[in-house]
Write a protein that holds these residues in place. Structure first.
Motif, PDB file in Angstrom:
ATOM      1  N   ILE A  41       0.915  -1.276  -0.106  1.00 39.39           N
ATOM      2  CA  ILE A  41      -0.123  -0.058   0.473  1.00 39.39           C
ATOM      3  C   ILE A  41       0.892   1.261   0.022  1.00 39.39           C
ATOM      4  O   ILE A  41       1.093   2.203  -0.428  1.00 39.39           O
ATOM      5  CB  ILE A  41      -0.709  -0.192   1.253  1.00 39.39           C
ATOM      6  N   ASN A  42       1.600   1.768   0.878  1.00 32.63           N
ATOM      7  CA  ASN A  42       2.535   2.157   0.950  1.00 32.63           C
ATOM      8  C   ASN A  42       3.296   2.534  -0.565  1.00 32.63           C
ATOM      9  O   ASN A  42       3.735   3.793  -0.888  1.00 32.63           O
ATOM     10  CB  ASN A  42       4.267   2.063   2.111  1.00 32.63           C
ATOM     11  N   ALA A  43       4.393   2.177  -1.654  1.00 33.91           N
ATOM     12  CA  ALA A  43       4.040   2.233  -2.789  1.00 33.91           C
ATOM     13  C   ALA A  43       3.370   3.130  -3.750  1.00 33.91           C
ATOM     14  O   ALA A  43       3.306   3.232  -4.594  1.00 33.91           O
ATOM     15  CB  ALA A  43       4.769   1.146  -3.295  1.00 33.91           C
ATOM     16  N   PHE A  44       1.841   2.784  -2.651  1.00 37.17           N
ATOM     17  CA  PHE A  44       0.545   3.529  -4.087  1.00 37.17           C
ATOM     18  C   PHE A  44      -0.067   5.199  -3.496  1.00 37.17           C
ATOM     19  O   PHE A  44      -1.172   5.357  -3.637  1.00 37.17           O
ATOM     20  CB  PHE A  44      -0.111   2.517  -4.372  1.00 37.17           C
ATOM     21  N   GLU A  45       0.871   5.478  -2.469  1.00 36.08           N
ATOM     22  CA  GLU A  45      -0.173   6.101  -1.657  1.00 36.08           C
ATOM     23  C   GLU A  45      -1.205   8.029  -2.529  1.00 36.08           C
ATOM     24  O   GLU A  45      -1.964   7.972  -2.394  1.00 36.08           O
ATOM     25  CB  GLU A  45       0.847   7.762  -0.821  1.00 36.08           C
ATOM     26  N   LYS A  46       0.230   8.203  -3.203  1.00 36.75           N
ATOM     27  CA  LYS A  46      -0.392   8.828  -4.342  1.00 36.75           C
ATOM     28  C   LYS A  46      -1.374   8.542  -5.338  1.00 36.75           C
ATOM     29  O   LYS A  46      -2.402   9.326  -5.454  1.00 36.75           O
ATOM     30  CB  LYS A  46       0.917   9.638  -4.834  1.00 36.75           C
ATOM     31  N   ASP A  47      -1.035   7.090  -5.518  1.00 30.86           N
ATOM     32  CA  ASP A  47      -1.867   6.676  -6.886  1.00 30.86           C
ATOM     33  C   ASP A  47      -3.488   6.967  -6.295  1.00 30.86           C
ATOM     34  O   ASP A  47      -4.873   7.249  -6.652  1.00 30.86           O
ATOM     35  CB  ASP A  47      -2.055   5.487  -7.147  1.00 30.86           C
ATOM     36  N   ILE A  48      -3.230   6.051  -5.078  1.00 31.70           N
ATOM     37  CA  ILE A  48      -4.852   5.648  -4.052  1.00 31.70           C
ATOM     38  C   ILE A  48      -5.622   7.581  -4.136  1.00 31.70           C
ATOM     39  O   ILE A  48      -6.690   7.529  -4.555  1.00 31.70           O
ATOM     40  CB  ILE A  48      -4.338   5.293  -2.735  1.00 31.70           C
ATOM     41  N   GLN A  49      -4.836   8.223  -3.516  1.00 29.66           N
ATOM     42  CA  GLN A  49      -5.206   9.715  -3.778  1.00 29.66           C
ATOM     43  C   GLN A  49      -6.361   9.700  -5.272  1.00 29.66           C
ATOM     44  O   GLN A  49      -7.309  10.785  -5.170  1.00 29.66           O
ATOM     45  CB  GLN A  49      -5.198  10.879  -4.109  1.00 29.66           C
ATOM     46  N   ALA A  50      -6.060   8.926  -6.226  1.00 24.75           N
ATOM     47  CA  ALA A  50      -7.431   9.928  -7.160  1.00 24.75           C
ATOM     48  C   ALA A  50      -8.304   8.860  -7.423  1.00 24.75           C
ATOM     49  O   ALA A  50      -9.567   9.400  -8.448  1.00 24.75           O
ATOM     50  CB  ALA A  50      -6.565   9.180  -8.657  1.00 24.75           C
ATOM     51  N   ARG A  51      -8.961   8.475  -6.387  1.00 25.51           N
ATOM     52  CA  ARG A  51     -10.575   7.782  -6.848  1.00 25.51           C
ATOM     53  C   ARG A  51     -11.287   9.524  -6.414  1.00 25.51           C
ATOM     54  O   ARG A  51     -12.260   9.246  -6.566  1.00 25.51           O
ATOM     55  CB  ARG A  51     -10.403   6.715  -4.888  1.00 25.51           C
ATOM     56  N   ARG A  52     -10.755  10.088  -5.694  1.00 23.54           N
ATOM     57  CA  ARG A  52     -11.922  11.183  -6.024  1.00 23.54           C
ATOM     58  C   ARG A  52     -12.409  12.421  -7.460  1.00 23.54           C
ATOM     59  O   ARG A  52     -12.691  12.779  -6.676  1.00 23.54           O
ATOM     60  CB  ARG A  52     -10.964  12.338  -4.575  1.00 23.54           C
ATOM     61  N   LEU A  53     -11.203  12.048  -7.693  1.00 27.17           N
ATOM     62  CA  LEU A  53     -11.416  12.609  -8.518  1.00 27.17           C
ATOM     63  C   LEU A  53     -12.797  11.830  -9.881  1.00 27.17           C
ATOM     64  O   LEU A  53     -13.489  11.961 -10.151  1.00 27.17           O
ATOM     65  CB  LEU A  53      -9.915  12.579 -10.226  1.00 27.17           C
ATOM     66  N   PHE A  54     -12.290  10.052  -9.527  1.00 24.39           N
ATOM     67  CA  PHE A  54     -13.536   9.084 -10.072  1.00 24.39           C
ATOM     68  C   PHE A  54     -13.074   8.301  -9.149  1.00 24.39           C
ATOM     69  O   PHE A  54     -12.239   7.064  -9.031  1.00 24.39           O
ATOM     70  CB  PHE A  54     -13.144   9.302 -12.101  1.00 24.39           C
ATOM     71  N   THR A  81      -6.865   3.326  -9.694  1.00 27.39           N
ATOM     72  CA  THR A  81      -6.420   4.731  -9.289  1.00 27.39           C
ATOM     73  C   THR A  81      -5.012   5.368  -9.582  1.00 27.39           C
ATOM     74  O   THR A  81      -4.137   3.866  -8.980  1.00 27.39           O
ATOM     75  CB  THR A  81      -6.870   5.007  -8.604  1.00 27.39           C
ATOM     76  N   ALA A  82      -4.830   5.866  -9.912  1.00 27.94           N
ATOM     77  CA  ALA A  82      -3.091   6.358 -10.867  1.00 27.94           C
ATOM     78  C   ALA A  82      -2.512   8.080 -10.286  1.00 27.94           C
ATOM     79  O   ALA A  82      -4.121   8.509 -10.691  1.00 27.94           O
ATOM     80  CB  ALA A  82      -2.943   6.200 -12.052  1.00 27.94           C
ATOM     81  N   GLN A  83      -1.600   8.686 -10.048  1.00 30.15           N
ATOM     82  CA  GLN A  83      -1.885   9.413  -9.474  1.00 30.15           C
ATOM     83  C   GLN A  83      -1.504  10.137 -11.318  1.00 30.15           C
ATOM     84  O   GLN A  83      -2.237  11.601 -11.053  1.00 30.15           O
ATOM     85  CB  GLN A  83      -0.483  10.081  -8.726  1.00 30.15           C
ATOM     86  N   GLN A  84      -1.205   9.921 -12.030  1.00 31.37           N
ATOM     87  CA  GLN A  84      -1.485  10.488 -13.175  1.00 31.37           C
ATOM     88  C   GLN A  84      -2.608  11.348 -13.603  1.00 31.37           C
ATOM     89  O   GLN A  84      -2.474  12.080 -14.621  1.00 31.37           O
ATOM     90  CB  GLN A  84      -1.103   9.869 -14.593  1.00 31.37           C
ATOM     91  N   GLU A  85      -3.850  10.619 -12.770  1.00 28.89           N
ATOM     92  CA  GLU A  85      -4.636  11.079 -13.139  1.00 28.89           C
ATOM     93  C   GLU A  85      -4.924  13.197 -12.701  1.00 28.89           C
ATOM     94  O   GLU A  85      -5.862  13.252 -13.067  1.00 28.89           O
ATOM     95  CB  GLU A  85      -5.887  10.631 -12.292  1.00 28.89           C
ATOM     96  N   ASN A 126     -15.130   0.441 -13.217  1.00 31.68           N
ATOM     97  CA  ASN A 126     -15.040   2.015 -13.823  1.00 31.68           C
ATOM     98  C   ASN A 126     -13.565   1.608 -14.351  1.00 31.68           C
ATOM     99  O   ASN A 126     -12.744   1.819 -13.199  1.00 31.68           O
ATOM    100  CB  ASN A 126     -15.288   2.903 -12.383  1.00 31.68           C
ATOM    101  N   CYS A 127     -13.595   1.577 -15.381  1.00 29.45           N
ATOM    102  CA  CYS A 127     -12.310   1.720 -16.059  1.00 29.45           C
ATOM    103  C   CYS A 127     -11.552   3.074 -16.036  1.00 29.45           C
ATOM    104  O   CYS A 127     -12.617   4.566 -16.259  1.00 29.45           O
ATOM    105  CB  CYS A 127     -12.206   1.654 -17.511  1.00 29.45           C
ATOM    106  N   ARG A 128     -10.702   3.532 -15.581  1.00 27.45           N
ATOM    107  CA  ARG A 128      -9.890   4.770 -15.848  1.00 27.45           C
ATOM    108  C   ARG A 128      -9.767   5.550 -16.392  1.00 27.45           C
ATOM    109  O   ARG A 128      -9.384   6.582 -16.474  1.00 27.45           O
ATOM    110  CB  ARG A 128      -8.214   4.285 -14.389  1.00 27.45           C
ATOM    111  N   TYR A 129      -9.567   5.028 -18.255  1.00 33.32           N
ATOM    112  CA  TYR A 129      -9.496   5.336 -19.118  1.00 33.32           C
ATOM    113  C   TYR A 129     -10.722   6.048 -19.886  1.00 33.32           C
ATOM    114  O   TYR A 129     -11.065   6.548 -20.987  1.00 33.32           O
ATOM    115  CB  TYR A 129      -8.695   5.211 -20.273  1.00 33.32           C
ATOM    116  N   CYS A 130     -12.240   5.646 -19.018  1.00 28.22           N
ATOM    117  CA  CYS A 130     -13.374   6.096 -19.574  1.00 28.22           C
ATOM    118  C   CYS A 130     -13.682   7.565 -20.158  1.00 28.22           C
ATOM    119  O   CYS A 130     -13.622   8.210 -19.708  1.00 28.22           O
ATOM    120  CB  CYS A 130     -14.453   5.922 -18.122  1.00 28.22           C
TER     121      CYS A 130
END
Length: 340
Positions: A41-54, A81-85, A126-130
């Motif tokens: 989980i610690n390797a994805f901390e920034k990625d997890i935040q993207a859930r608020r976008l979608f 979810t990915a931080q690049q979002e 929910n596909c991230r590229y939708c």
């Protein structure tokens, strides 16, 4: 006479697992998904935040196809979810196809002889590229009041021959709702075909029920079901059995994919997908260039890169197993085929 599935494996699974129950138990927490896949989980901390976008949503049957411990698993990358979002890239927008103004509730009439009827708002995954991740579904609710208005619009436009159920995912509708809608559409004499664009059978194959197949068998429409599968790993035995049910119901099966960086941007991966699709009775139909929706720029491939991949695919594949490379352009009356 009611047609019942003869395959004992399908029958037993349908008794044990209701697709609505599976849908209700879909994973919506990125941390839970990471734990299920033995990823830190610690390797994805920034990625997890993207859930608020979608929001995240991924059913368990799809999770079970992912490789544990592999952060580059092609199915995982499509839903995690990915931080690049958070990146704001030039040329990417919330409405890349300029379709948020509808002709009638739940109706997108972009093409002459066919239109999109969005019968449901949500998706099972929910596909991230939708490309509709920002679509105002609250203004196009999938309810009977809006369906009636849409049916009036369809009846008043005699040039329409084909209805394309889109969404959201149309198979989020329950079987009795689908039955009602098909019967209502069948009363409109100029309609000939029904096309269903769906990702649900590949993420919850239990959605293909005896009741649904019976409804499609009895319909006067020529019915086409277009699956959305991007990688051969999405196709397993349970999905293959569901496709057998649909074929027995007289449904034509096609597939559309999206060309995604890091997921399927390789000719051999795409060939494996086409071969696997054909082995379960599905013909490759479209390979879409990514719609430039805000939040999905990390999946984007340039036209030059896409063209090279496509030419390589043509060299190693039978012609009938090469999908049409295409892009959607706002306000154009048809898909635009890309000639690499």
């Amino acid at each position: 006479m009611r047609i019942l599935t003869q395959n004992p494996l399908i029958r037993e699974e349908q008794k044990a697992e209701n697709w609505l129950e599976i849908l209700a138990n879909a994973v919506s927490d990125p941390e839970k998904l990471l734990k299920m896949l033995d990823l830190p989980i610690n390797a994805f901390e920034k990625d997890i935040q993207a859930r608020r976008l979608f929001p995240m949503r991924v059913p368990l049957p799809f999770v079970q196809k992912m490789e544990k411990g592999n952060p580059q698993d092609p199915l995982f990358l499509q839903v995690m979810t990915a931080q690049q979002e958070f990146l704001v890239e030039e040329g990417f927008s919330k409405d890349p196809l300029e379709e948020q103004q509808t002709a009638a509730p739940n109706i997108l009439h972009k093409y002459h002889n066919r239109l999109l009827f969005m019968i449901k708002n949500g998706c099972a995954v929910n596909c991230r590229y939708c490309f509709r991740r920002h679509f105002p579904y609250e203004q196009n609710k999938g309810n009977k009041a809006n369906w009636l208005k849409a049916l009036d619009y369809i009846a008043e436009n005699p040039q329409i021959e084909e209805i394309i159920w889109s969404g959201g995912d149309p198979l989020m509708a329950k079987d009795h709702e689908i039955d009602w809608l098909i019967k209502a559409l069948e009363k409109i004499p100029h309609l000939q075909r029904l096309r269903i664009h769906t990702r649900l059978p590949v993420v919850i194959p239990q959605r293909i029920t005896d009741e649904l197949c019976q409804i499609l068998t009895e319909s006067r429409f020529q019915t086409v079901l277009v699956t959305h599968i991007n990688h051969a790993n999405e196709i397993d035995e349970r999905f293959a059995l569901a496709m057998t049910q649909l074929k027995q119901a007289g449904v034509t099966l096609l597939n559309q994919s999206v060309l995604l960086k890091g997921v399927n941007d390789d000719a051999h991966i795409l060939k494996a997908l086409s071969d696997r699709l054909f082995s379960v009775g599905i013909l490759p139909y479209y390979l879409h260039l990514l719609d430039k929706v805000e939040g999905a720029s990390h999946f984007y491939l340039s036209d030059e890169s896409a063209g090279k991949i496509y030419r390589d695919l043509q060299k190693i594949s039978s012609g009938y197993l090469v999908p049409k490379l295409a892009r959607e352009i706002a306000h154009e009356p048809n898909k635009t085929l890309y000639a690499p």
